[in-house]
Design a protein around this motif. Structure first.
Motif, PDB file in Angstrom:
ATOM      1  N   VAL A  45       0.794  -0.983  -0.014  1.00  0.00           N
ATOM      2  CA  VAL A  45      -0.129   0.112   0.347  1.00  0.00           C
ATOM      3  C   VAL A  45       0.504   1.222   0.306  1.00  0.00           C
ATOM      4  O   VAL A  45       2.650   0.909   0.732  1.00  0.00           O
ATOM      5  N   ARG A  46       0.647   2.292  -0.809  1.00  0.00           N
ATOM      6  CA  ARG A  46       1.899   3.243  -0.960  1.00  0.00           C
ATOM      7  C   ARG A  46       0.665   4.848  -0.692  1.00  0.00           C
ATOM      8  O   ARG A  46      -0.349   4.621  -1.222  1.00  0.00           O
ATOM      9  N   MET A  47       0.701   5.100  -0.030  1.00  0.00           N
ATOM     10  CA  MET A  47      -0.626   6.291   0.769  1.00  0.00           C
ATOM     11  C   MET A  47      -0.083   7.398  -0.476  1.00  0.00           C
ATOM     12  O   MET A  47       0.688   7.546  -0.610  1.00  0.00           O
ATOM     13  N   ARG A  48      -1.297   8.370  -0.527  1.00  0.00           N
ATOM     14  CA  ARG A  48      -1.214   9.226  -1.086  1.00  0.00           C
ATOM     15  C   ARG A  48      -2.297  10.585  -0.543  1.00  0.00           C
ATOM     16  O   ARG A  48      -1.597  10.318   0.930  1.00  0.00           O
ATOM     17  N   ASP A  49      -2.285  11.676  -1.239  1.00  0.00           N
ATOM     18  CA  ASP A  49      -2.761  12.864  -0.163  1.00  0.00           C
ATOM     19  C   ASP A  49      -4.127  12.205   0.609  1.00  0.00           C
ATOM     20  O   ASP A  49      -3.891  11.996   0.243  1.00  0.00           O
ATOM     21  N   SER A  50      -3.968  13.628   1.833  1.00  0.00           N
ATOM     22  CA  SER A  50      -5.001  12.814   2.127  1.00  0.00           C
ATOM     23  C   SER A  50      -5.831  15.015   2.622  1.00  0.00           C
ATOM     24  O   SER A  50      -5.184  16.044   2.479  1.00  0.00           O
ATOM     25  N   ALA A  51      -6.567  14.094   2.702  1.00  0.00           N
ATOM     26  CA  ALA A  51      -7.666  16.007   2.817  1.00  0.00           C
ATOM     27  C   ALA A  51      -8.680  15.675   3.217  1.00  0.00           C
ATOM     28  O   ALA A  51      -9.203  14.284   3.123  1.00  0.00           O
TER      29      ALA A  51
END
Length: 224
Positions: A92-98
Motif C-alpha cells: 500500500v502506498r499512501m497518497r494525499d489526505s484531505a
C-alpha cells in the motif's frame, strides 16, 4: 331358357367379385390414419430428440476456457495467462489526505519471471493483531472501467483506495470509530488465495467502507 343359365350364372359370379373387391377397399380408405400415425411418430421422434438433446454448458465452457493470451495478443510464450497469487507481491502506498479522507494505491508487483495479465478489482480484508477481522466493505469505483493489463516481471499494477477517518452514523467519536487493523489480506483479481501485508494506515470509518478502483497499468495489446 336353359341356354341362358350359364351366362346368367357367370354374370352373378362377376357381380360378386366386384362387390368383394369394393369390400376390401373400404377398410383401406377408412384406416387411412394408420399410415398417417406412422408418419407422425417418425416425424415426432426427431423433434423430441432435438428438444431433448443439447448441452447448454458446452459452448459457454469452451468460450470461457480460452487462454488470456488470446485476448491480449503478443508472444504466447511470454504471456501465459492471468497472474496468480503466488506470482505477486502486494503493498500500500499512501497518497494525499484531505478533509478526513485518505487516498492510497494498492499495488501488485509481478515477482515472477513470466509476464502475466490481470483484469478487474480483486479484494481486501482487514484484521486485528489477534486475528479477528475488522469491518471491511470494499465498494467498486466504476468511474474508470476495468481493462486487461499486462504485468511484466518486476512491473506493477495499481488500484486506487479511498476511505474516511470521520465517524459515521452510530460509530463512536471519542475513540476509534472501528477497531484499528494491523494486517490486510489482499486477494488479486480472479484469485481465491491472498497476500498478507502490514496495515499501518489507521482506522477505516463508515463501518469499514473503502472505495476501490479497477487496477490500472499497462494495457495488454499485441506486441506487449
Amino acid at each position: 331358357m336353359r341356354k341362358h343359365e350359364p351366362i346368367f350364372a357367370a354374370a352373378l359370379a362377376g357381380a360378386a367379385l366386384v362387390l368383394a373387391a369394393c369390400g376390401t377397399e373400404t377398410p383401406s380408405a377408412g384406416g387411412g390414419g394408420t399410415p398417417g400415425s406412422t408418419t407422425e411418430s417418425s416425424s415426432a421422434s426427431p423433434s423430441r430428440a432435438t428438444s431433448g438433446t443439447g448441452t447448454p454448458g458446452t459452448p459457454t465452457g469452451q468460450a470461457s476456457s480460452k487462454p488470456v493470451q488470446s485476448k491480449s495478443g503478443g508472444d504466447p510464450g511470454r504471456i501465459r495467462g492471468r497472474c496468480h497469487t503466488g506470482q505477486l507481491s502486494a503493498s500500500v502506498r499512501m497518497r494525499d489526505s484531505a478533509a478526513g479522507q485518505r487516498y492510497a494505491w494498492l499495488v501488485l508487483t509481478n515477482r515472477s519471471g513470466t509476464t502475466c495479465t490481470i483484469y478487474g478489482y480483486g479484494g481486501m480484508q482487514l484484521y486485528r493483531s489477534n486475528g479477528d477481522p475488522v469491518p471491511t466493505r470494499m465498494e467498486r469505483d466504476r468511474n474508470v472501467p476495468p481493462q486487461l493489463l499486462t504485468i511484466a516481471p518486476g512491473h506493477t499494477a495499481r488500484s486506487s483506495l479511498r476511505w474516511t477517518v470521520v465517524p459515521t452514523g452510530s460509530e463512536p467519536t471519542g475513540k476509534a470509530c472501528e477497531p484499528v487493523a494491523t494486517t490486510a489480506h489482499v486477494t488479486p483479481p480472479d484469485e481465491t488465495s491472498y497476500l498478507s501485508i502490514p496495515w499501518h494506515y489507521g482506522q477505516v470509518c463508515d463501518h469499514g467502507a473503502m472505495k476501490q478502483g479497477a487496477y490500472r497499468g499497462t494495457p495488454a495489446k499485441a506486441g506487449s
